[in-house]
Design an enzyme around this catalytic site. Structure first.
Site, PDB file in Angstrom:
ATOM      1  N   ASP A 304      41.457  30.824  28.332  1.00 44.30           N
ATOM      2  CA  ASP A 304      40.784  31.576  29.398  1.00 44.30           C
ATOM      3  C   ASP A 304      40.535  33.021  28.974  1.00 44.30           C
ATOM      4  OD1 ASP A 304      39.617  32.249  31.840  1.00 44.30           O
ATOM      5  OD2 ASP A 304      41.526  32.441  32.902  1.00 44.30           O
ATOM      6  N   ASN A 391      41.489  42.671  32.610  1.00 46.17           N
ATOM      7  CA  ASN A 391      40.700  41.753  33.425  1.00 46.17           C
ATOM      8  C   ASN A 391      39.399  42.431  33.847  1.00 46.17           C
ATOM      9  OD1 ASN A 391      39.992  39.740  35.579  1.00 46.17           O
ATOM     10  ND2 ASN A 391      41.930  38.870  34.911  1.00 46.17           N
TER      11      ASN A 391
HETATM   12 CA    CA Z   1      38.595  32.147  33.995  1.00 49.24          CA
END
Ligand code: CA
Length: 713
Positions: A304, A391
């Site tokens: 991810d 992020n």
């Molecule tokens: Ca993701």
């Protein structure tokens, strides 16, 4: 002549809101400018007077879930989005509400949002305000009254797509992507005419069914990097859910591409391959959407490690030569500097500890994977975690200091390869990993108190000032929480960031020394912005706890207030009332003492429920903490979970993946955990009921003491 000049000036200011000539008094583009630097020229608030900064006004958005938006400010009005894709317009000086618009997203669509029903902001062009919705619509509103200009559906409503990102506007086109790669969708980005919403071009990021024609030469190229048929049946992923940047001179639009569907590369593309354009930065011609270059940060991503993180354009002197660069700190932990005209990799250095790769080879541009990268035979504990070394939270680039400020995360996570992969349709995650109970490294298999103690101490939020030329950290601030806000840099020599423990802080841009802070009643994840009206500089930030980590991890013990827009200026001193909500813990039903059922229920909970209700529970009731169920909810448990009687408020039916035996086990687990909490309430008056509980708390406090890091504050 004078009149003609005036007309020209008026025309120029009426052209696309946020053009390069727009005054720095406003904040008209998501990242302040097309280069997305988030460095404001305003300096009325500065190192000398920052101690006089106080609350000027605040606005209640009426929500208690995550607020992630960058507000825009145009000619005295502040435009911002809240949860469920609601949009607000307020007087930016006084706070007076002017209008609000609710797109009325059906609440069951919230189950398609991996990481809360958030929205990262609106775009502005001329008289319109444009934004995306959780259910995949793109809507243009009249900026003066909030009435609808046009609306277009950008997705297949039968697939679990969502929009949480802010649109960008380039060359009179509005550009929007989508999310959904945790579930299984095919990623793309679309350009619509800003005036009427008609489609201009679409760029798919991963190939579709090989039996159908390629949509573009880029897809023909990408198709050679995939194998098997799981990927195109599940969608392949590669969603463009957040960052973009634009260079008007090169006429290149840059966008970041996300992870694969499913995550695990052995499951997704069993014959290997780089799986283009997953985890890539892609440059396309802004008018045609035609491919120009790409750089793949994580070939064959399996963690991810999206490359959807904020990108900043700047001109840097790199090895004695001025280069037009693009900078990104994607989830995989490397900070990249790329020549944005050609896509050539100039620098890649890790900005947080990483275990999956030892370095990036500058010749090939490829990461050198370590043994830790292979979790096919055995599961591995790997850094960064899927939350990323960084992020979506925007960075900032200060051109005076020549530093990039990264809201970074130090974390690790267990990864494994699932056997017997079966795709689940609809609003269910498809990661291709082992379920947690088969995973020896899974932190979620730890007792809950130990889990939260370990998590809190091993997983840290950092504000890192990164020198992109020297490839090194200049300074850092260690936060108490992992999940903190985006960053703003100003000409006043200040760096602003909100924190997960409900503070808004100003640091010196050169040293990181803390100069000012204020309590904000709710944890902050959004980035601050600044603007100026009548000679007075304002600072604005949305405060509302939630988002991916807010929903899933119990990051702090504070009880947070409701979601607000907070606006500060020098000399103001308004009080922010405490709006934290107290939760009454109802007495739970008796423990069942059926340990097999409880254990099975715990695993099922972590598979199906944790991404909204929290890993191991205890995440501040953003989405209901199921230990707080009352008698009525307990009695209707199956009707809620299987029959979907609460679908209208977002709790969908799980009858497609769970049956009565499963819900009974989950219920028994929740009753067990409710009783743990109920008894702990008694502990607080000095009586420890369970010796097991006592031992866990002892270990937890030991871990807390051993792992307490140095605080820079
Ligand atoms: Ca993701």
């Amino acid at each position: 002549m004078k009149n003609q000049l005036l007309l020209l000036i008026l025309l120029a200011s009426a052209s696309p809101a946020g053009g390069e000539n727009s005054t720095q008094q406003n904040w008209e583009i998501h990242g302040l400018n097309h280069a997305e630097t988030r460095h404001s020229q305003l300096a009325n608030i500065n190192r000398q007077n920052i101690n006089k900064l106080g609350l000027a006004w605040y606005f209640e958005t009426g929500s208690k879930r995550g607020l992630e938006a960058t507000p825009l400010v145009i000619d005295g009005v502040i435009y911002f989005s809240g949860t469920w894709s609601k949009v607000f317009a307020n007087n930016a000086k006084t706070g007076e509400p002017l209008w609000e618009f609710d797109p009325k997203v059906p609440r069951f669509k919230g189950a398609n949002a991996c990481c809360d029903v958030v929205n990262r902001g609106v775009a502005a062009w001329g008289d319109s305000i444009i934004f995306g919705t959780i259910d995949g619509r793109l809507i243009s509103l009249n900026r003066s009254d909030g009435s609808v200009n046009w609306e277009v559906l950008t997705i297949d409503p039968n697939k679990p797509y969502t929009i949480t990102g802010a649109p960008r506007i380039v060359n009179e086109k509005v550009i929007i992507g989508n999310g959904g790669a945790e579930y299984g969708v095919r990623g793309y980005i679309t350009a619509y005419d800003v005036k009427d919403g008609s489609q201009s071009w679409r760029f798919y990021t991963v190939p579709g069914n090989p039996d159908t024609p390629y949509e573009s030469e880029a897809m023909q190229m990408a198709s050679k990097t995939w194998s098997g048929d799981v990927y195109w049946k599940t969608g392949g992923g590669g969603t463009v859910w957040d960052s973009m940047a634009f260079d008007p001179d090169l006429n290149l639009l840059y966008f970041g591409v996300g992870n694969g569907s499913p995550w695990n590369r052995h499951v997704r593309s069993p014959g290997g391959g780089d799986n283009l354009f997953l985890s890539s930065i892609v440059a396309v011609n802004a008018d045609s959407g035609k491919y120009v270059w790409h750089y793949q940060t994580t070939p064959g991503d399996t963690w991810d490690y999206t490359a959807t993180q904020h990108m900043i354009l700047a001109d840097l002197v790199f090895r004695n030569k001025t280069r037009k660069v693009l900078m990104q700190a994607p989830k995989n932990g490397f900070f990249y500097v790329i020549d944005r005209a050609t896509g050539e990799l100039l620098s890649a250095k890790n900005y947080v500890p990483i275990t999956w790769a030892s370095r990036v080879d500058l010749e090939t541009g490829r990461p050198v994977e370590t043994e830790n990268a292979d979790h096919f035979e055995e599961s591995q504990l790997t850094a960064p975690a899927a939350f990323g070394g960084h992020n979506w939270h925007p960075m900032a680039f200060n051109p005076i200091e020549q530093l990039v400020y990264i809201p970074a995360i130090e974390a690790m996570q267990a990864y494994s390869t699932g056997t017997n992969y079966q795709h689940l349709e609809g609003p269910h995650w498809n990661l291709g990993q082992d379920s947690s109970e088969n995973n020896p490294f899974s932190l979620t298999s730890l007792p809950s108190d130990l889990f939260s103690a370990v998590y809190k101490k091993l997983m840290r939020g950092q504000l890192i000032a990164w020198d992109p030329v020297l490839e090194e950290e200049k300074w850092r601030v260690s936060h108490k929480t992992m999940w903190n806000g985006g960053v703003l840099s100003t000409q006043g020599g200040l760096i602003f960031q909100g924190t997960g423990d409900a503070r808004l802080v100003a640091y010196r841009s050169d040293t990181g020394q803390k100069l000012w802070e204020t309590k904000t009643d709710s944890g902050i994840i959004a980035p601050p912005i600044t603007y100026q009206i009548d000679g007075e500089q304002y600072l604005a930030v949305m405060a509302g706890w939630g988002g991916a980590i807010g929903l899933m991890i119990s990051d702090n013990e504070e009880s947070f207030g409701t979601g607000r827009l907070l606006v500060y200026k020098l000399g103001a001193s308004k009080e922010l009332p405490d709006s934290s909500l107290a939760y009454y813990l109802p007495e739970p039903p008796n423990r069942t003492n059926d340990s097999n059922s409880i254990e099975r229920g715990a695993a099922l909970y972590e598979t199906h429920c944790q991404r909204c209700h929290g890993i191991g529970l205890g995440t501040q009731n953003i989405v209901k903490d199921l230990r707080y169920m009352n008698k009525e909810t307990h009695s209707l448990f199956d009707e809620i979970v299987l029959d979907g009687i609460l679908k209208s408020i977002g709790m969908i039916s799980f009858s497609d993946v769970l049956e009565k035996k499963d819900t009974q086990d989950i219920h028994n687990y929740l009753i067990e955990r409710s009783n743990d909490l109920w008894e702990r309430q008694d502990d607080r008056v000095g009586w420890i009921k369970s010796s097991e509980q006592f031992i866990y708390e002892l270990i937890a406090s030991l871990a807390t003491w051993l792992l307490e890091p140095d605080q820079n504050e």
